[in-house]
Design a protein around this motif. Structure first.
Motif, PDB file in Angstrom:
ATOM      1  N   LEU A 176       0.819  -1.217   0.000  1.00 54.22           N
ATOM      2  CA  LEU A 176       0.000   0.000   0.000  1.00 54.22           C
ATOM      3  C   LEU A 176       0.850   1.264   0.000  1.00 54.22           C
ATOM      4  O   LEU A 176       0.303   2.362  -0.001  1.00 54.22           O
ATOM      5  CB  LEU A 176      -0.921   0.009   1.232  1.00 54.22           C
ATOM      6  N   ASN A 177       2.172   1.115   0.042  1.00 54.98           N
ATOM      7  CA  ASN A 177       3.033   2.299   0.074  1.00 54.98           C
ATOM      8  C   ASN A 177       4.042   2.246  -1.072  1.00 54.98           C
ATOM      9  O   ASN A 177       4.875   1.331  -1.132  1.00 54.98           O
ATOM     10  CB  ASN A 177       3.743   2.390   1.437  1.00 54.98           C
ATOM     11  N   GLY A 178       3.948   3.231  -1.957  1.00 57.82           N
ATOM     12  CA  GLY A 178       4.801   3.258  -3.140  1.00 57.82           C
ATOM     13  C   GLY A 178       6.261   3.535  -2.813  1.00 57.82           C
ATOM     14  O   GLY A 178       7.160   2.948  -3.410  1.00 57.82           O
ATOM     15  N   THR A 179       6.497   4.434  -1.856  1.00 55.63           N
ATOM     16  CA  THR A 179       7.864   4.841  -1.537  1.00 55.63           C
ATOM     17  C   THR A 179       8.700   3.668  -1.042  1.00 55.63           C
ATOM     18  O   THR A 179       9.812   3.433  -1.530  1.00 55.63           O
ATOM     19  CB  THR A 179       7.845   5.958  -0.473  1.00 55.63           C
ATOM     20  N   ALA A 206       7.939  10.289  -1.814  1.00 54.65           N
ATOM     21  CA  ALA A 206       7.879  10.192  -0.346  1.00 54.65           C
ATOM     22  C   ALA A 206       6.974  11.268   0.261  1.00 54.65           C
ATOM     23  O   ALA A 206       6.734  12.310  -0.343  1.00 54.65           O
ATOM     24  CB  ALA A 206       9.287  10.326   0.215  1.00 54.65           C
ATOM     25  N   GLU A 207       6.451  10.984   1.453  1.00 50.29           N
ATOM     26  CA  GLU A 207       5.680  11.967   2.223  1.00 50.29           C
ATOM     27  C   GLU A 207       6.628  13.095   2.627  1.00 50.29           C
ATOM     28  O   GLU A 207       7.858  12.912   2.635  1.00 50.29           O
ATOM     29  CB  GLU A 207       5.120  11.321   3.494  1.00 50.29           C
ATOM     30  N   ASP A 213       6.539   7.071   5.607  1.00 48.51           N
ATOM     31  CA  ASP A 213       6.600   5.951   4.666  1.00 48.51           C
ATOM     32  C   ASP A 213       7.447   4.819   5.235  1.00 48.51           C
ATOM     33  O   ASP A 213       6.984   3.688   5.372  1.00 48.51           O
ATOM     34  CB  ASP A 213       7.232   6.411   3.343  1.00 48.51           C
ATOM     35  N   ASP A 218       2.249   5.203   6.842  1.00 49.02           N
ATOM     36  CA  ASP A 218       1.369   5.450   5.698  1.00 49.02           C
ATOM     37  C   ASP A 218       0.625   4.164   5.313  1.00 49.02           C
ATOM     38  O   ASP A 218      -0.597   4.187   5.093  1.00 49.02           O
ATOM     39  CB  ASP A 218       2.213   5.972   4.515  1.00 49.02           C
ATOM     40  N   ALA A 313       0.287   6.346  -6.263  1.00 49.53           N
ATOM     41  CA  ALA A 313       0.481   7.742  -5.869  1.00 49.53           C
ATOM     42  C   ALA A 313       0.519   8.608  -7.120  1.00 49.53           C
ATOM     43  O   ALA A 313       0.454   8.099  -8.240  1.00 49.53           O
ATOM     44  CB  ALA A 313       1.790   7.874  -5.083  1.00 49.53           C
TER      45      ALA A 313
HETATM   46  N1  HSE Z   1       3.850   8.484   0.248  1.00 46.70           N
HETATM   47  C1  HSE Z   1       2.757   7.726  -0.291  1.00 46.70           C
HETATM   48  C2  HSE Z   1       3.318   6.498  -0.969  1.00 46.70           C
HETATM   49  C3  HSE Z   1       1.972   8.587  -1.235  1.00 46.70           C
HETATM   50  O1  HSE Z   1       4.536   6.423  -1.150  1.00 46.70           O
HETATM   51  O2  HSE Z   1       2.571   5.574  -1.291  1.00 46.70           O
HETATM   52  C4  HSE Z   1       0.613   8.056  -1.625  1.00 46.70           C
HETATM   53  O3  HSE Z   1      -0.249   7.925  -0.524  1.00 46.70           O
END
Ligand code: HSE
Length: 336
Positions: A176-179, A206-207, A213, A218, A313
């Motif tokens: 669920l987190n791209g970073t 990144a946030e 992250d 996240d 994202a």
């Molecule tokens: N920082 C988040 C991610 C952005 O890397 O997934 C999308 O919610």
């Protein structure tokens, strides 16, 4: 539909651009004529009951704030605007704060108390107070939608809620987190954790606070939103057991690789237990996506397993989720 847009960062601006490029077919295909009647950012505000000129609004933002839209315009605070401007929908697009949920939570509460439907792309309020916000929406007879909080533009929430309607989802797990997925993928290519993180920051994945992250907050926030919405659980951030990826070494990644596996930050809901932790996954598993992609596998009682994959994202991707929510609100309200 008259909209108050609160927050004019990457997603807010992408939404304005999306409306500019899609206004004709939105009306002809969906009967939706969105008008942003007020927009607020952290330095100012712009209001026009007839609808703001979005090109001009974007130009004003380039100069520093939407407050530059009109010379000498009064600067109202967001709560004043949310409560007093005539509108059907408030879009909450201020940055996520997973400690206090603010200022998003106050914005959402004010909007719902004054009878406005809410679309939130801000994860904070939902991750910290999902059950009470849904209760407040029901009490006030308004809709609260948040497609863009999970999966960017990928309709993960809708897939589970609508496409699997009637079946019973027993568990789900996903990236669920791209970073962090980007960092772990780059580590497979031989980069160190530090340089992969620096790369992710530079690319804007990144946030604002990257530990959100890397420490798994996240992913945990998105897991909470899914558990409430998809599984009907009443949970918040404190119900998630969370481990981030800072302890994952290149040698761990390489050794998983030698077994035909990869280490992924997996968010899982199984037997109603919520957990985020680095997990070794077979490369043959459809969930094992690379780069900034998100993927979720739902296990259902009758239809088995399905995996949905997509970009998790991005400004335009998330803006497209806002548009979906807007059309859904319009369709639902129209049918009432
Ligand atoms: N920082 C988040 C991610 C952005 O890397 O997934 C999308 O919610």
């Amino acid at each position: 539909m008259r909209i108050v847009l609160v927050g004019f960062g990457v997603v807010g601006q992408s939404f304005a651009k999306l409306l500019l490029s899609r206004s004709a077919d939105l009306y002809s295909q969906h009967g939706v004529k969105p008008r942003i009647v007020a927009c607020v950012d952290n330095k100012g505000s712009a209001i026009s009951p007839a609808g703001l000129d979005l090109e001009r609004l974007l130009m004003a933002k380039k100069k520093g704030t939407v407050g530059m839209y009109e010379k000498g315009a009064a600067k109202f605070d967001p709560l004043h605007i949310i409560e007093n401007v005539d509108a059907e929908v408030v879009i909450e697009a201020t940055p996520t704060d997973l400690t206090t949920g603010e200022p998003g939570t106050s914005h959402i509460i004010s909007a719902m108390r004054t009878g406005k439907h809410v679309i939130s792309v801000n994860k904070g309020p939902l991750a910290l107070a999902f059950p009470s916000l849904i209760e407040l929406a029901n009490y006030n007879g308004v809709m609260l939608r948040f497609s863009g909080t999970v999966g960017g533009g990928t309709p993960i929430l809708e897939f589970a809620k609508r496409c699997l309607k009637g079946d019973r989802i027993v568990s789900f797990q996903g990236i669920l987190n791209g970073t962090t997925n980007y960092i772990l993928s780059k580590m497979e290519e031989g980069l160190t954790y530090e340089s992969a993180l620096a790369d992710a920051k530079e690319k804007g994945y990144a946030e604002a606070v990257p530990s959100l992250d890397t420490d798994g907050y996240d992913a945990a926030a998105k897991l909470v939103i899914m558990a409430n919405w998809v599984m009907g659980m009443k949970v918040t951030m404190k119900d998630v057991a969370r481990t981030g990826i800072s302890g994952v070494k290149v040698s761990d990644v390489k050794s998983a690789q030698s077994r035909g596996n990869a280490i992924k930050l997996i968010a899982a809901c199984d037997s109603r237990i919520l957990e985020v932790r680095p997990t070794e996954v077979s490369k043959k598993d459809p969930i094992c996506v690379n780069g900034t992609l998100n993927a979720v596998t739902f296990s259902s009682e009758h239809s088995g397993q399905q995996t949905i994959i997509g970009r998790g994202a991005g400004g335009m991707e998330t803006a497209s989720a806002v548009l979906r929510d807007l059309i859904e609100i319009r369709d639902t309200v129209f049918e009432r």
